[in-house]
Design a protein around this motif. Structure first.
Motif, PDB file in Angstrom:
ATOM      1  N   THR A 134      19.359  77.546 -38.664  1.00  0.00           N
ATOM      2  CA  THR A 134      19.383  78.636 -37.299  1.00  0.00           C
ATOM      3  C   THR A 134      20.401  79.474 -37.618  1.00  0.00           C
ATOM      4  OG1 THR A 134      19.217  77.346 -36.138  1.00  0.00           O
ATOM      5  CG2 THR A 134      20.307  79.235 -35.119  1.00  0.00           C
ATOM      6  N   ALA A 135      22.304  78.654 -38.388  1.00  0.00           N
ATOM      7  CA  ALA A 135      23.146  80.701 -39.032  1.00  0.00           C
ATOM      8  C   ALA A 135      22.415  80.587 -40.611  1.00  0.00           C
ATOM      9  CB  ALA A 135      24.337  79.527 -39.154  1.00  0.00           C
ATOM     10  N   LYS A 136      21.738  79.701 -40.873  1.00  0.00           N
ATOM     11  CA  LYS A 136      21.417  80.109 -42.195  1.00  0.00           C
ATOM     12  C   LYS A 136      21.692  80.296 -43.619  1.00  0.00           C
ATOM     13  CE  LYS A 136      16.731  83.117 -41.587  1.00  0.00           C
ATOM     14  NZ  LYS A 136      17.390  83.055 -40.250  1.00  0.00           N
ATOM     15  N   GLN A 137      22.822  78.982 -43.676  1.00  0.00           N
ATOM     16  CA  GLN A 137      24.007  78.795 -44.314  1.00  0.00           C
ATOM     17  C   GLN A 137      24.273  77.584 -44.740  1.00  0.00           C
ATOM     18  OE1 GLN A 137      27.250  81.000 -42.255  1.00  0.00           O
ATOM     19  NE2 GLN A 137      29.055  79.740 -42.696  1.00  0.00           N
ATOM     20  N   LEU A 139      26.557  74.441 -45.419  1.00  0.00           N
ATOM     21  CA  LEU A 139      28.026  74.088 -44.789  1.00  0.00           C
ATOM     22  C   LEU A 139      28.704  73.511 -45.382  1.00  0.00           C
ATOM     23  CD1 LEU A 139      25.820  72.500 -42.211  1.00  0.00           C
ATOM     24  CD2 LEU A 139      27.192  74.816 -41.675  1.00  0.00           C
ATOM     25  N   ALA A 140      29.907  73.524 -45.122  1.00  0.00           N
ATOM     26  CA  ALA A 140      31.058  73.608 -46.153  1.00  0.00           C
ATOM     27  C   ALA A 140      30.901  71.963 -44.976  1.00  0.00           C
ATOM     28  CB  ALA A 140      32.468  73.900 -45.997  1.00  0.00           C
ATOM     29  N   ASP A 141      31.939  71.018 -46.205  1.00  0.00           N
ATOM     30  CA  ASP A 141      32.173  69.603 -44.998  1.00  0.00           C
ATOM     31  C   ASP A 141      32.988  69.872 -43.490  1.00  0.00           C
ATOM     32  OD1 ASP A 141      31.396  68.798 -47.062  1.00  0.00           O
ATOM     33  OD2 ASP A 141      32.706  67.534 -48.291  1.00  0.00           O
ATOM     34  N   ARG A 142      33.883  70.411 -43.743  1.00  0.00           N
ATOM     35  CA  ARG A 142      34.532  71.353 -42.093  1.00  0.00           C
ATOM     36  C   ARG A 142      34.035  71.052 -41.164  1.00  0.00           C
ATOM     37  NH1 ARG A 142      39.788  70.677 -41.035  1.00  0.00           N
ATOM     38  NH2 ARG A 142      39.515  68.321 -41.326  1.00  0.00           N
ATOM     39  N   TYR A 143      32.791  72.287 -41.601  1.00  0.00           N
ATOM     40  CA  TYR A 143      31.702  72.817 -40.604  1.00  0.00           C
ATOM     41  C   TYR A 143      30.786  71.809 -39.796  1.00  0.00           C
ATOM     42  CZ  TYR A 143      32.768  77.427 -41.353  1.00  0.00           C
ATOM     43  OH  TYR A 143      33.625  78.980 -41.341  1.00  0.00           O
ATOM     44  N   THR A 171      27.597  63.484 -46.121  1.00  0.00           N
ATOM     45  CA  THR A 171      26.405  62.571 -45.540  1.00  0.00           C
ATOM     46  C   THR A 171      26.507  61.741 -44.852  1.00  0.00           C
ATOM     47  OG1 THR A 171      26.645  62.319 -48.126  1.00  0.00           O
ATOM     48  CG2 THR A 171      24.726  63.890 -47.451  1.00  0.00           C
ATOM     49  N   ASP A 172      27.615  61.099 -44.679  1.00  0.00           N
ATOM     50  CA  ASP A 172      28.298  59.925 -44.446  1.00  0.00           C
ATOM     51  C   ASP A 172      27.784  59.237 -43.195  1.00  0.00           C
ATOM     52  OD1 ASP A 172      28.843  58.613 -47.216  1.00  0.00           O
ATOM     53  OD2 ASP A 172      31.294  59.217 -46.620  1.00  0.00           O
ATOM     54  N   LEU A 173      28.141  60.634 -42.350  1.00  0.00           N
ATOM     55  CA  LEU A 173      28.773  61.081 -41.412  1.00  0.00           C
ATOM     56  C   LEU A 173      26.713  60.367 -40.411  1.00  0.00           C
ATOM     57  CD1 LEU A 173      30.235  64.584 -40.045  1.00  0.00           C
ATOM     58  CD2 LEU A 173      30.917  62.081 -39.914  1.00  0.00           C
ATOM     59  N   ILE A 174      27.292  59.843 -38.871  1.00  0.00           N
ATOM     60  CA  ILE A 174      26.465  59.277 -38.370  1.00  0.00           C
ATOM     61  C   ILE A 174      25.671  60.566 -37.365  1.00  0.00           C
ATOM     62  CG2 ILE A 174      25.116  57.873 -36.389  1.00  0.00           C
ATOM     63  CD1 ILE A 174      27.206  55.771 -37.945  1.00  0.00           C
ATOM     64  N   ASN A 175      24.595  61.392 -37.226  1.00  0.00           N
ATOM     65  CA  ASN A 175      24.029  62.017 -36.584  1.00  0.00           C
ATOM     66  C   ASN A 175      25.180  63.172 -36.496  1.00  0.00           C
ATOM     67  OD1 ASN A 175      22.213  60.785 -34.610  1.00  0.00           O
ATOM     68  ND2 ASN A 175      24.007  59.806 -34.048  1.00  0.00           N
ATOM     69  N   PRO A 176      24.962  64.044 -37.668  1.00  0.00           N
ATOM     70  CA  PRO A 176      25.291  64.836 -38.293  1.00  0.00           C
ATOM     71  C   PRO A 176      25.193  66.337 -37.339  1.00  0.00           C
ATOM     72  CG  PRO A 176      24.312  64.555 -39.981  1.00  0.00           C
ATOM     73  CD  PRO A 176      24.322  63.491 -38.944  1.00  0.00           C
ATOM     74  N   LYS A 177      26.122  67.527 -37.098  1.00  0.00           N
ATOM     75  CA  LYS A 177      26.192  68.149 -36.644  1.00  0.00           C
ATOM     76  C   LYS A 177      26.752  69.591 -36.840  1.00  0.00           C
ATOM     77  CE  LYS A 177      27.239  68.414 -32.149  1.00  0.00           C
ATOM     78  NZ  LYS A 177      27.818  67.759 -30.696  1.00  0.00           N
ATOM     79  N   SER A 178      26.248  70.518 -36.693  1.00  0.00           N
ATOM     80  CA  SER A 178      26.420  72.269 -37.759  1.00  0.00           C
ATOM     81  C   SER A 178      27.541  71.807 -36.044  1.00  0.00           C
ATOM     82  CB  SER A 178      25.491  72.830 -37.844  1.00  0.00           C
ATOM     83  OG  SER A 178      26.102  74.219 -37.935  1.00  0.00           O
ATOM     84  N   SER A 181      26.098  76.378 -35.226  1.00  0.00           N
ATOM     85  CA  SER A 181      24.893  76.847 -34.754  1.00  0.00           C
ATOM     86  C   SER A 181      24.324  75.184 -33.812  1.00  0.00           C
ATOM     87  CB  SER A 181      23.250  76.821 -34.618  1.00  0.00           C
ATOM     88  OG  SER A 181      23.356  75.363 -35.374  1.00  0.00           O
ATOM     89  N   GLY A 182      25.244  74.217 -33.711  1.00  0.00           N
ATOM     90  CA  GLY A 182      25.127  72.840 -32.910  1.00  0.00           C
ATOM     91  C   GLY A 182      23.749  72.077 -33.443  1.00  0.00           C
TER      92      GLY A 182
END
Ligand code: MET
Length: 601
Positions: A134-137, A139-143, A171-178, A181-182
């Motif tokens: 959505t954001a066309k970007q 994502l740095a880990d912090r995002y 990539t370790d995160l479960i249910n990753p979210k940006s 955009s969420g």
């Protein structure tokens, strides 16, 4: 480095991120020691360039912009000004305070990258990275946030879980979210350029091992990085803020902030030397400042590419790997540059027993200090040097700040100088009396005094600033002891000639303090200079008792330091308690896991 070979010095202080003001932790860890060192070198008439500037690239800036609802450029403009102005007001004597958003920097960093590229240094790697469609970007880990696979915390970040403290990969995160955009990010392939640090391992080891004199914390950290084995590291990022990668197939990519930031030292030196050459005084006053003078008319390359130049990086301990491993590897790969002779990194300073935290507002901010303690720059400089975290973490407390001001600066240094100046006015109309007959007591003072400059020099040259400052204070103690023993205020009734000698010598001690204290407390040295009307001396003159000639008229007595009252300290403690209370109220709100994103973004 063999001292006789040194022709000039390049002294750098870590470039602060422009995502917030500077606090006492930064000052104690980096800027005060660096300033002491640079001032000391200047007092010794050494050729020195003291370099710093704002670190304006990278994810810390874009995150701050997002938080404040302004553009990254607005963020860096705002904090560059706040930081630059407070350094200046605090007496940090950079020859230039530059910035990495400048054209000179962008060009220098891009050129550096290009040189390495053309030499075939980089490896190209295609990896899968999270991408926000959505954001066309990318994502740095912090995002990226998501559930921590280790403890189940649902608000873990892509690089670390603040709940259990684990270091994570996005990539370790479960249910990753940006966080943009969420949306759930998707994995997408991207190409980046890597510096194969592993190929430089042997040379780095040789380099580090040739510097066994480095502080044990610095040397030890380097050894453990090397022993763990170095891995290739990406020097480019998919981000829209920073120095563009100067290659055709690098659309939407910028240099890794830790690639371009240390090059910021080089671009700042370039800017300093070029402008000095053009005879333009402070050409970009709004953008950055230059304390230029005749001697800055130089070729910048002398300060970076000569084995007669001693390069010293002042940094905090979280920056060790970048200055001792990654930057040297970049310089080796380039081939033309000199490596740092020392990297005297400090440990951390805590505040009232707790880790300094920007997000929790658990800090003493320099800009606020300068407002609330007007004219008291040297008190903070003194306390932060006397308690500097040189070998281990240390604690700053407001009570200790008050005690050191009242019991050391006022009672020892201020008191000595005041007594000498007042008595000289009272008995001899402000004119330096003649030295008559020297007794054993006088001779002992003269002899002791003579030993201090070399002792203090040795401490400074070995980056032991705490020790050096305490020796300078010992000179004031020596002066006080001398007055207490000889009691000129009693003798004046019976032996005026004896008093002439005592005050003559005591005035010389004060004039010595003026020289010796300048690197540490420059505002105090300036006041002393006016009081003693004693200009034009430098380090080489210290240790002697011929600084003030007989008959020389000194100025009026002014107090060097004022007592700090309980109310001022209570006000500061109150401010911290407010932070504590509002943190407790907000404790449900997630705060960043790491204060400074120093590693992968
Ligand atoms: N901005 C970095 C920090 O604050 C330091 C960069 S020094 C080249 O940690």
């Amino acid at each position: 480095m063999d001292n006789s070979k040194i022709k000039r010095y390049t002294v750098t202080a870590a470039l602060p991120y422009t995502n917030g003001p500077v606090h006492i932790g930064h000052l104690a860890g980096v800027y005060i020691p660096a300033d002491i060192y640079a001032r000391y070198l200047r007092s010794n008439k050494r050729d020195v360039k003291f370099i710093c500037g704002s670190d304006e690239n990278g994810v810390p800036i874009t995150l701050k912009a997002k938080k404040e609802g302004i553009t990254p450029q607005e963020v860096v403009d705002k904090y560059h000004k706040i930081i630059g102005n407070s350094f200046k007001e605090f007496g940090i004597s950079f020859d230039i305070y530059h910035r990495t958003s400048s054209l000179t920097h962008h060009q220098t960093a891009a050129d550096f990258f290009e040189t390495l590229y053309e030499k075939g240094v980089f490896t190209e790697e295609i990896t899968e990275q999270y991408y926000d469609a959505t954001a066309k970007q990318f994502l740095a880990d912090r995002y990226i946030t998501g559930t921590c696979p280790k403890c189940g915390n649902e608000n873990a970040y892509g690089d670390q879980c603040e709940n259990c403290g684990s270091t994570l990969n996005a990539t370790d995160l479960i249910n990753p979210k940006s966080t943009l955009s969420g949306d759930k990010p998707i994995l997408k392939e991207t190409k980046n350029w890597f510096l194969p640090l592993d190929k430089y391992e042997d040379r780095l080891r040789t380099y580090i091992e040739s510097h066994k004199e480095w502080r044990p914390n610095v040397y030890g950290q380097c050894q453990s990085w090397l022993n763990a084995g170095l891995q290739p590291r990406a020097m480019t990022r998919d981000l829209d803020w920073g120095v563009r990668v100067p290659l055709r197939d690098a659309e939407g990519k910028v240099l890794y902030v830790w690639f371009d930031a240390p090059i910021g030292y080089i671009s700042a030196t370039k800017e300093l030397c070029n402008y000095a050459k053009l005879d333009v005084w402070n050409p970009k006053a709004e953008e950055y400042y230059i304390n230029s003078n005749e001697s800055d008319k130089c070729g910048w390359e002398e300060y970076w590419k000569s084995d007669e130049t001693k390069l010293v990086h002042f940094i905090g301990k979280d920056n060790i790997v970048f200055h001792c491993i990654i930057f040297p590897a970049m310089l080796m790969a380039h081939g033309e540059y000199t490596l740092a002779d020392n990297v005297p990194a400090n440990e951390f300073l805590n505040l009232e027993g707790q880790k300094i935290s920007t997000s929790k507002n658990w800090a003493v901010w320099l800009n606020e200090y300068l407002r609330e303690f007007e004219g008291k720059q040297d008190v903070l400089r003194y306390v932060l040097t006397a308690t500097a975290p040189e070998t281990k973490d240390n604690d700053f407390t407001w009570k200790d700040f008050q005690a050191r001001n009242n019991n050391e600066l006022v009672a020892i240094l201020g008191n000595f100088v005041n007594r000498v100046v007042v008595l000289t006015h009272k008995y001899f109309g402000g004119s330096v009396p003649t030295c008559m007959e020297i007794t054993d007591v006088d001779q002992a003072v003269i002899d002791e005094l003579a030993g201090y400059p070399a002792k203090i020099s040795a401490s400074i040259e070995n980056y032991r600033f705490r020790e050096a400052l305490s020796e300078v204070m010992n000179v004031a103690r020596l002066g006080n002891k001398y007055l207490a023993e000889t009691e000129p205020w009693k003798l004046i009734k019976t032996d005026e000639d004896r008093v002439r000698t005592i005050l003559h010598i005591a005035l010389q001690v004060a004039a010595n303090i003026q020289i010796l204290i300048e690197p540490f407390l420059p505002f105090t040295a300036e006041k002393l200079m006016k009081m003693l009307q004693n200009g034009g001396h430098d380090w080489a003159d210290a240790g002697t008792v011929s600084l003030l000639k007989r008959g020389h008229d000194i100025g009026e007595a002014v107090l060097l330091f004022d007592k700090i009252e309980d109310e001022e300290i209570d006000f500061q403690i109150g401010k911290l308690n407010q932070s504590k209370a509002s943190n407790a109220a907000n404790s449900a709100v997630a705060i960043p896991a790491k204060e400074n994103i120093q590693f992968d973004d």
